[in-house]
Design a protein around this motif. Structure first.
Motif, PDB file in Angstrom:
ATOM      1  N   CYS A  93       0.811  -1.217   0.000  1.00  0.00           N
ATOM      2  CA  CYS A  93       0.000   0.000   0.000  1.00  0.00           C
ATOM      3  C   CYS A  93       0.842   1.264   0.000  1.00  0.00           C
ATOM      4  CB  CYS A  93      -0.942   0.012   1.202  1.00  0.00           C
ATOM      5  SG  CYS A  93      -0.095   0.060   2.802  1.00  0.00           S
ATOM      6  N   MET A  94       2.152   1.121   0.176  1.00  0.00           N
ATOM      7  CA  MET A  94       3.054   2.273   0.192  1.00  0.00           C
ATOM      8  C   MET A  94       3.979   2.183  -1.026  1.00  0.00           C
ATOM      9  SD  MET A  94       2.357   4.060   3.107  1.00  0.00           S
ATOM     10  CE  MET A  94       3.702   4.616   4.115  1.00  0.00           C
ATOM     11  N   ASP A  95       5.240   1.752  -0.825  1.00  0.00           N
ATOM     12  CA  ASP A  95       6.191   1.699  -1.944  1.00  0.00           C
ATOM     13  C   ASP A  95       6.224   0.344  -2.646  1.00  0.00           C
ATOM     14  OD1 ASP A  95       6.870   4.295  -1.571  1.00  0.00           O
ATOM     15  OD2 ASP A  95       8.855   3.922  -0.726  1.00  0.00           O
ATOM     16  N   ASP A  96       5.660  -0.677  -2.019  1.00  0.00           N
ATOM     17  CA  ASP A  96       5.582  -2.017  -2.607  1.00  0.00           C
ATOM     18  C   ASP A  96       6.960  -2.524  -3.038  1.00  0.00           C
ATOM     19  OD1 ASP A  96       4.475  -4.377  -3.450  1.00  0.00           O
ATOM     20  OD2 ASP A  96       3.691  -3.597  -5.343  1.00  0.00           O
ATOM     21  N   ASP A  97       7.876  -2.588  -2.081  1.00  0.00           N
ATOM     22  CA  ASP A  97       9.241  -3.033  -2.372  1.00  0.00           C
ATOM     23  C   ASP A  97       9.437  -4.491  -1.982  1.00  0.00           C
ATOM     24  OD1 ASP A  97      10.707  -0.917  -3.586  1.00  0.00           O
ATOM     25  OD2 ASP A  97      10.665   0.181  -1.690  1.00  0.00           O
ATOM     26  N   ASP A  98      10.248  -5.192  -2.782  1.00  0.00           N
ATOM     27  CA  ASP A  98      10.539  -6.599  -2.531  1.00  0.00           C
ATOM     28  C   ASP A  98      11.816  -6.804  -1.739  1.00  0.00           C
ATOM     29  OD1 ASP A  98       8.306  -7.379  -4.019  1.00  0.00           O
ATOM     30  OD2 ASP A  98       9.435  -7.352  -5.887  1.00  0.00           O
ATOM     31  N   LEU A  99      12.725  -5.811  -1.793  1.00  0.00           N
ATOM     32  CA  LEU A  99      14.026  -5.953  -1.149  1.00  0.00           C
ATOM     33  C   LEU A  99      14.303  -4.789  -0.210  1.00  0.00           C
ATOM     34  CD1 LEU A  99      16.307  -7.041  -4.126  1.00  0.00           C
ATOM     35  CD2 LEU A  99      15.469  -8.501  -2.281  1.00  0.00           C
ATOM     36  N   ARG A 100      14.980  -5.106   0.861  1.00  0.00           N
ATOM     37  CA  ARG A 100      15.472  -4.099   1.796  1.00  0.00           C
ATOM     38  C   ARG A 100      16.808  -4.618   2.309  1.00  0.00           C
ATOM     39  NH1 ARG A 100      14.873   1.089   2.899  1.00  0.00           N
ATOM     40  NH2 ARG A 100      12.609   0.863   2.611  1.00  0.00           N
ATOM     41  N   ARG A 101      17.871  -3.848   2.143  1.00  0.00           N
ATOM     42  CA  ARG A 101      19.229  -4.255   2.548  1.00  0.00           C
ATOM     43  C   ARG A 101      19.649  -5.561   1.870  1.00  0.00           C
ATOM     44  NH1 ARG A 101      17.277  -3.150   8.659  1.00  0.00           N
ATOM     45  NH2 ARG A 101      17.462  -0.873   8.653  1.00  0.00           N
ATOM     46  N   GLY A 102      19.168  -5.758   0.649  1.00  0.00           N
ATOM     47  CA  GLY A 102      19.533  -6.934  -0.116  1.00  0.00           C
ATOM     48  C   GLY A 102      18.807  -8.198   0.280  1.00  0.00           C
ATOM     49  N   GLN A 103      17.843  -8.087   1.199  1.00  0.00           N
ATOM     50  CA  GLN A 103      17.077  -9.237   1.680  1.00  0.00           C
ATOM     51  C   GLN A 103      15.595  -9.011   1.399  1.00  0.00           C
ATOM     52  OE1 GLN A 103      18.582 -11.947   3.008  1.00  0.00           O
ATOM     53  NE2 GLN A 103      20.565 -10.950   2.699  1.00  0.00           N
ATOM     54  N   PRO A 104      14.807 -10.091   1.353  1.00  0.00           N
ATOM     55  CA  PRO A 104      13.365  -9.897   1.146  1.00  0.00           C
ATOM     56  C   PRO A 104      12.759  -9.016   2.233  1.00  0.00           C
ATOM     57  CG  PRO A 104      13.956 -12.218   0.899  1.00  0.00           C
ATOM     58  CD  PRO A 104      15.181 -11.525   1.434  1.00  0.00           C
ATOM     59  N   THR A 105      11.880  -8.127   1.840  1.00  0.00           N
ATOM     60  CA  THR A 105      11.174  -7.320   2.831  1.00  0.00           C
ATOM     61  C   THR A 105      10.296  -8.237   3.689  1.00  0.00           C
ATOM     62  OG1 THR A 105       9.527  -6.894   1.102  1.00  0.00           O
ATOM     63  CG2 THR A 105      11.172  -5.182   1.496  1.00  0.00           C
ATOM     64  N   ILE A 106       9.876  -7.747   4.820  1.00  0.00           N
ATOM     65  CA  ILE A 106       9.173  -8.610   5.775  1.00  0.00           C
ATOM     66  C   ILE A 106       7.884  -9.169   5.191  1.00  0.00           C
ATOM     67  CG2 ILE A 106       7.887  -8.615   7.964  1.00  0.00           C
ATOM     68  CD1 ILE A 106      10.087  -7.082   9.232  1.00  0.00           C
ATOM     69  N   HIS A 107       7.146  -8.360   4.437  1.00  0.00           N
ATOM     70  CA  HIS A 107       5.897  -8.884   3.878  1.00  0.00           C
ATOM     71  C   HIS A 107       6.156  -9.919   2.793  1.00  0.00           C
ATOM     72  CE1 HIS A 107       6.690  -5.552   1.037  1.00  0.00           C
ATOM     73  NE2 HIS A 107       5.959  -6.230   0.169  1.00  0.00           N
ATOM     74  N   ARG A 108       7.369  -9.946   2.226  1.00  0.00           N
ATOM     75  CA  ARG A 108       7.729 -10.994   1.268  1.00  0.00           C
ATOM     76  C   ARG A 108       8.268 -12.230   1.984  1.00  0.00           C
ATOM     77  NH1 ARG A 108       4.537  -9.554  -2.511  1.00  0.00           N
ATOM     78  NH2 ARG A 108       5.143  -7.692  -3.701  1.00  0.00           N
ATOM     79  N   LYS A 109       9.053 -12.026   3.034  1.00  0.00           N
ATOM     80  CA  LYS A 109       9.616 -13.164   3.774  1.00  0.00           C
ATOM     81  C   LYS A 109       8.529 -13.893   4.553  1.00  0.00           C
ATOM     82  CE  LYS A 109      13.182 -14.380   7.177  1.00  0.00           C
ATOM     83  NZ  LYS A 109      13.785 -15.438   6.347  1.00  0.00           N
ATOM     84  N   TRP A 110       7.605 -13.129   5.157  1.00  0.00           N
ATOM     85  CA  TRP A 110       6.494 -13.727   5.879  1.00  0.00           C
ATOM     86  C   TRP A 110       5.181 -13.390   5.161  1.00  0.00           C
ATOM     87  CZ3 TRP A 110      10.622 -11.828   9.056  1.00  0.00           C
ATOM     88  CH2 TRP A 110      11.241 -12.817   9.821  1.00  0.00           C
ATOM     89  N   ASP A 111       4.507 -12.345   5.605  1.00  0.00           N
ATOM     90  CA  ASP A 111       3.258 -11.915   4.957  1.00  0.00           C
ATOM     91  C   ASP A 111       2.950 -10.493   5.408  1.00  0.00           C
ATOM     92  OD1 ASP A 111       1.925 -12.127   7.563  1.00  0.00           O
ATOM     93  OD2 ASP A 111       1.895 -14.287   7.208  1.00  0.00           O
ATOM     94  N   GLU A 112       1.925  -9.890   4.800  1.00  0.00           N
ATOM     95  CA  GLU A 112       1.615  -8.492   5.088  1.00  0.00           C
ATOM     96  C   GLU A 112       1.191  -8.287   6.537  1.00  0.00           C
ATOM     97  OE1 GLU A 112      -0.755  -6.209   2.315  1.00  0.00           O
ATOM     98  OE2 GLU A 112      -0.193  -7.578   0.680  1.00  0.00           O
ATOM     99  N   ALA A 113       0.406  -9.215   7.068  1.00  0.00           N
ATOM    100  CA  ALA A 113      -0.045  -9.071   8.453  1.00  0.00           C
ATOM    101  C   ALA A 113       1.143  -9.062   9.408  1.00  0.00           C
ATOM    102  CB  ALA A 113      -1.006 -10.200   8.812  1.00  0.00           C
ATOM    103  N   THR A 114       2.105  -9.943   9.182  1.00  0.00           N
ATOM    104  CA  THR A 114       3.294  -9.968  10.034  1.00  0.00           C
ATOM    105  C   THR A 114       4.061  -8.660   9.926  1.00  0.00           C
ATOM    106  OG1 THR A 114       3.489 -12.376   9.827  1.00  0.00           O
ATOM    107  CG2 THR A 114       5.473 -11.176  10.481  1.00  0.00           C
ATOM    108  N   ALA A 115       4.162  -8.115   8.720  1.00  0.00           N
ATOM    109  CA  ALA A 115       4.875  -6.850   8.521  1.00  0.00           C
ATOM    110  C   ALA A 115       4.188  -5.703   9.259  1.00  0.00           C
ATOM    111  CB  ALA A 115       4.978  -6.531   7.033  1.00  0.00           C
ATOM    112  N   VAL A 116       2.874  -5.635   9.159  1.00  0.00           N
ATOM    113  CA  VAL A 116       2.137  -4.568   9.845  1.00  0.00           C
ATOM    114  C   VAL A 116       2.323  -4.679  11.348  1.00  0.00           C
ATOM    115  CG1 VAL A 116      -0.169  -3.684  10.371  1.00  0.00           C
ATOM    116  CG2 VAL A 116       0.437  -4.244   8.020  1.00  0.00           C
ATOM    117  N   LEU A 117       2.169  -5.871  11.890  1.00  0.00           N
ATOM    118  CA  LEU A 117       2.246  -6.059  13.335  1.00  0.00           C
ATOM    119  C   LEU A 117       3.678  -5.901  13.860  1.00  0.00           C
ATOM    120  CD1 LEU A 117      -0.274  -8.993  13.727  1.00  0.00           C
ATOM    121  CD2 LEU A 117      -0.633  -6.587  14.300  1.00  0.00           C
TER     122      LEU A 117
END
Length: 295
Positions: A93-117
């Motif tokens: 809902c914001m920048d919709d990025d897949d990578l952060r610091r060369g690693q999967p973003t949290i919503h990609r590694k887990w899921d969106e709910a985990t990232a929000v919480l």
């Protein structure tokens, strides 16, 4: 080739930053040591970053005679707030990025709910950290100022301005971009740099002036990296702003003038540290790092 003094300064700063990273990482393991998914995601969001903001907290504490053990909770607190902002910024809902610091973003590694919480928890635990007795008698000042820096008149306000700019009919002006970035990026840098003075009950004026120049230089350097950087080194997608037609310091000033402005701000930041004399050399090195980094 760079001069000997420049190479020495770079090595000294790199060592100081690495030391701060190790201490803050160990403190994160201590304070956020749960084994469930939520705690794992929180640690994942923090560990591996530059931890420049936490480093600034520790350095400002050192300059004002605050014991490192008392400053670590504040250093981890700002890293929690910064990490929460990145976790939420990366969401679809914001920048919709897949990578952060060369690693999967949290919503990609887990899921969106985990990232929000995880982001929610990182934000709130920051204030829990600042309320610990180890922080000392000025904890309420740290809590209040961090809430202001991170909230509706600070970082979140800057993020809202950034979102609004995406749908604006006309690109933002230089003054508007400066205001946006002073809030979105600069407010957390400012809090980081003045935290030690606040924790000691001292005047933060010199460090505030340093941080305001540093924060703007950091963002200009980010805009330059978005144009010239290597996505592998930076660890995230680049040139998204240009592709979206968003105004940046580089698009408004041009690449050469943007670099010159970053240099001028670096000098301004270093000049602001004059009251501390040679004790502030590491903070001067931090300013030089900010405008010369490749990630």
């Amino acid at each position: 080739m760079p001069g000997t003094d420049t190479v020495t300064d770079t090595a000294q700063f790199a060592a100081a930053l690495k030391s701060a990273q190790a201490k803050i990482t160990a403190h994160a393991e201590l304070r956020l040591g749960g084994e469930d998914r939520l705690h794992a995601a929180m640690r994942y969001a923090i560990v591996g970053g530059k931890m420049l903001r936490g480093f600034l907290v520790l350095e400002s504490a050192r300059l004002h005679g605050v014991a490192e053990a008392a400053a670590l909770d504040a250093a981890l607190a700002i890293e929690c707030v910064h990490a929460y902002s990145l976790v939420h910024d990366d969401l679809p809902c914001m920048d919709d990025d897949d990578l952060r610091r060369g690693q999967p973003t949290i919503h990609r590694k887990w899921d969106e709910a985990t990232a929000v919480l995880a982001g929610d928890s990182l934000q709130t635990v920051a204030f829990e950290l600042l309320a610990r007795p180890e922080v000392g008698p000025h904890a309420i000042t740290l809590v209040a100022t961090l809430a202001q820096a991170a909230g509706k008149d600070g970082m979140v306000s800057g993020q809202m301005l950034d979102i609004a700019a995406e749908s604006a009919d006309m690109p933002l002006t230089l003054d508007q971009i400066t205001t946006l970035q002073e809030r979105k990026t600069g407010c957390l840098f400012e809090w980081s740099a003045i935290a030690g003075a606040l924790q000691a009950g001292d005047s933060p004026d010199a460090l505030r002036a340093y941080a305001r120049a540093l924060g703007l230089a950091f963002q200009i350097a980010d805009d330059i990296l978005d144009v010239e950087g290597d996505a592998v080194k930076v660890g995230k997608a680049l040139r998204k702003d240009a592709d979206a037609g968003k105004a940046t310091f580089v698009s408004l000033l041009g690449l050469d003038q943007a670099k010159a402005q970053a240099e001028a701000l670096c000098d301004q930041a270093c000049d602001a540290l004059a009251p501390y004399g040679d004790d502030a050399e590491t903070l001067k090195q931090a300013a030089r790092f900010v405008i010369s980094r490749d990630n």
